[in-house]
Motif scaffolding. Sequence first.
Motif, PDB file in Angstrom:
ATOM      1  N   GLY A 190       0.898  -1.267  -0.143  1.00  9.11           N
ATOM      2  CA  GLY A 190       0.002   0.070   0.062  1.00  9.11           C
ATOM      3  C   GLY A 190       0.789   1.390   0.103  1.00  9.11           C
ATOM      4  N   LYS A 191       2.005   1.118   0.654  1.00  6.49           N
ATOM      5  CA  LYS A 191       2.733   2.424   0.819  1.00  6.49           C
ATOM      6  C   LYS A 191       3.602   2.739  -0.492  1.00  6.49           C
ATOM      7  N   ALA A 192       3.989   1.545  -1.152  1.00 12.91           N
ATOM      8  CA  ALA A 192       4.711   1.677  -2.399  1.00 12.91           C
ATOM      9  C   ALA A 192       3.601   2.007  -3.305  1.00 12.91           C
ATOM     10  N   GLU A 193       2.363   1.785  -3.523  1.00 15.89           N
ATOM     11  CA  GLU A 193       1.415   1.871  -4.412  1.00 15.89           C
ATOM     12  C   GLU A 193       1.192   3.648  -4.140  1.00 15.89           C
ATOM     13  N   SER A 194       0.842   3.945  -3.015  1.00 13.82           N
ATOM     14  CA  SER A 194       0.734   5.455  -2.596  1.00 13.82           C
ATOM     15  C   SER A 194       1.842   6.244  -3.006  1.00 13.82           C
ATOM     16  N   SER A 195       2.948   5.771  -2.830  1.00 15.54           N
ATOM     17  CA  SER A 195       4.160   6.631  -3.176  1.00 15.54           C
ATOM     18  C   SER A 195       4.412   6.888  -4.823  1.00 15.54           C
ATOM     19  N   LYS A 196       3.911   5.944  -5.319  1.00 17.43           N
ATOM     20  CA  LYS A 196       3.977   5.914  -6.927  1.00 17.43           C
ATOM     21  C   LYS A 196       2.729   6.882  -7.420  1.00 17.43           C
ATOM     22  N   ARG A 197       1.564   6.653  -6.568  1.00 17.45           N
ATOM     23  CA  ARG A 197       0.510   7.749  -7.105  1.00 17.45           C
ATOM     24  C   ARG A 197       0.890   9.242  -6.845  1.00 17.45           C
ATOM     25  N   THR A 198       1.381   9.367  -5.931  1.00 19.53           N
ATOM     26  CA  THR A 198       1.815  10.596  -5.407  1.00 19.53           C
ATOM     27  C   THR A 198       2.744  11.355  -6.448  1.00 19.53           C
ATOM     28  N   SER A 199       3.821  10.364  -6.807  1.00 15.51           N
ATOM     29  CA  SER A 199       4.873  10.833  -7.553  1.00 15.51           C
ATOM     30  C   SER A 199       4.090  11.309  -9.141  1.00 15.51           C
ATOM     31  N   GLU A 200       3.274  10.438  -9.586  1.00 12.83           N
ATOM     32  CA  GLU A 200       2.772  10.733 -10.739  1.00 12.83           C
ATOM     33  C   GLU A 200       1.739  11.976 -10.639  1.00 12.83           C
ATOM     34  N   GLU A 201       1.217  11.991  -9.808  1.00 17.30           N
ATOM     35  CA  GLU A 201       0.199  13.279  -9.455  1.00 17.30           C
ATOM     36  C   GLU A 201       1.030  14.681  -9.267  1.00 17.30           C
ATOM     37  N   ASP A 202       2.143  14.286  -8.665  1.00 17.14           N
ATOM     38  CA  ASP A 202       3.001  15.441  -8.644  1.00 17.14           C
ATOM     39  C   ASP A 202       3.353  15.781  -9.861  1.00 17.14           C
ATOM     40  N   PHE A 203       4.396  14.775 -10.671  1.00 14.42           N
ATOM     41  CA  PHE A 203       4.664  15.269 -11.950  1.00 14.42           C
ATOM     42  C   PHE A 203       3.608  15.840 -12.838  1.00 14.42           C
ATOM     43  N   PHE A 204       2.303  15.413 -12.853  1.00 15.52           N
ATOM     44  CA  PHE A 204       1.146  15.811 -13.700  1.00 15.52           C
ATOM     45  C   PHE A 204       1.053  17.288 -13.387  1.00 15.52           C
ATOM     46  N   SER A 205       0.620  17.647 -11.976  1.00 17.86           N
ATOM     47  CA  SER A 205       0.518  18.726 -11.691  1.00 17.86           C
ATOM     48  C   SER A 205       1.561  19.855 -11.986  1.00 17.86           C
ATOM     49  N   LYS A 206       2.698  19.572 -11.762  1.00 14.26           N
ATOM     50  CA  LYS A 206       3.924  20.385 -12.120  1.00 14.26           C
ATOM     51  C   LYS A 206       4.014  20.814 -13.775  1.00 14.26           C
ATOM     52  N   GLN A 207       3.858  19.460 -14.474  1.00 17.64           N
ATOM     53  CA  GLN A 207       4.027  19.670 -15.986  1.00 17.64           C
ATOM     54  C   GLN A 207       2.932  20.673 -16.598  1.00 17.64           C
ATOM     55  N   VAL A 208       1.652  20.347 -16.257  1.00 16.72           N
ATOM     56  CA  VAL A 208       0.484  20.974 -16.701  1.00 16.72           C
ATOM     57  C   VAL A 208       0.443  22.391 -16.451  1.00 16.72           C
ATOM     58  N   SER A 209       0.758  22.642 -15.073  1.00 18.67           N
ATOM     59  CA  SER A 209       0.933  24.120 -14.752  1.00 18.67           C
ATOM     60  C   SER A 209       1.947  24.710 -15.610  1.00 18.67           C
ATOM     61  N   LYS A 210       3.235  24.234 -15.659  1.00 21.91           N
ATOM     62  CA  LYS A 210       4.172  24.773 -16.413  1.00 21.91           C
ATOM     63  C   LYS A 210       3.711  24.969 -18.096  1.00 21.91           C
ATOM     64  N   LEU A 211       3.124  23.985 -18.621  1.00 20.06           N
ATOM     65  CA  LEU A 211       2.775  23.940 -19.895  1.00 20.06           C
ATOM     66  C   LEU A 211       1.478  25.001 -20.127  1.00 20.06           C
ATOM     67  N   MET A 212       0.771  25.206 -19.036  1.00 18.41           N
ATOM     68  CA  MET A 212      -0.248  26.149 -19.100  1.00 18.41           C
ATOM     69  C   MET A 212       0.272  27.592 -18.973  1.00 18.41           C
ATOM     70  N   GLY A 213       1.273  27.685 -18.282  1.00 20.39           N
ATOM     71  CA  GLY A 213       1.968  29.002 -18.177  1.00 20.39           C
ATOM     72  C   GLY A 213       2.667  29.334 -19.420  1.00 20.39           C
ATOM     73  N   ASP A 214       3.406  28.369 -20.033  1.00 19.96           N
ATOM     74  CA  ASP A 214       4.061  28.614 -21.140  1.00 19.96           C
ATOM     75  C   ASP A 214       3.096  29.121 -22.274  1.00 19.96           C
ATOM     76  N   ARG A 215       1.946  28.657 -22.310  1.00 17.81           N
ATOM     77  CA  ARG A 215       0.958  28.911 -23.437  1.00 17.81           C
ATOM     78  C   ARG A 215      -0.134  30.129 -22.966  1.00 17.81           C
ATOM     79  N   GLU A 216       0.183  30.352 -21.657  1.00 16.03           N
ATOM     80  CA  GLU A 216      -0.516  31.595 -21.185  1.00 16.03           C
ATOM     81  C   GLU A 216      -2.168  31.237 -21.006  1.00 16.03           C
ATOM     82  N   LEU A 217      -2.459  29.910 -20.657  1.00 13.00           N
ATOM     83  CA  LEU A 217      -3.504  29.629 -20.526  1.00 13.00           C
ATOM     84  C   LEU A 217      -3.919  29.336 -19.098  1.00 13.00           C
ATOM     85  N   SER A 218      -5.233  30.171 -18.748  1.00 12.88           N
ATOM     86  CA  SER A 218      -5.994  29.896 -17.593  1.00 12.88           C
ATOM     87  C   SER A 218      -6.568  28.312 -17.420  1.00 12.88           C
TER      88      SER A 218
END
Length: 159
Positions: free
Chosen positions: A82-110
């Motif tokens: 459970g801890k390993a699965e949770s850590s993996k999910r946390t990593s995926e979600e963190d990566f997603f959030s950072k990447q999408v936020s960066k790309l939105m900023g690059d494209r000046e998208l709200s």
Amino acid sequence: MTTAANLIENNVWAYMQVQCALDECSADLQDVVKEMLEIFRSPDATKDEQQLAVHTIVDLLFPGVGQDLVDEARRYNLSDEGKAESSKRTSEEDFFSKQVSKLMGDRELSQTDLAARIGVSQSAISNLLSRKCRPQARTVKKIAEALGVEEALIWASNS
């Protein structure tokens, strides 16, 4: 079946059980469940408030057995798997959030702009970016298309 596939199947099974239980409730109980969901989704809710909302929903939908389900989930979450699965999910979600936020900023998208492009509400985008909920595969695909990038650029397990 892989661990991830088992987890997804178990989550869908659990969702279906919850949906069936909700459908069987009176309108008054359904309203209470909706109120608890609002608390859970609120960006202002603390983790304790969210946990209490979840417990309330479980108790309403599964009287007498709800605590057993919560205890079983807690035991799994404390296990090595459970801890390993949770850590993996946390990593995926963190990566997603950072990447999408960066790309939105690059494209000046709200958030509103991105939401309109993929057909969801602004609050749904906010919940995804603040990691209040996990995106489904089809949502990752739609966001990648809306941002003009490959899915692997915004979702780590797709790389």
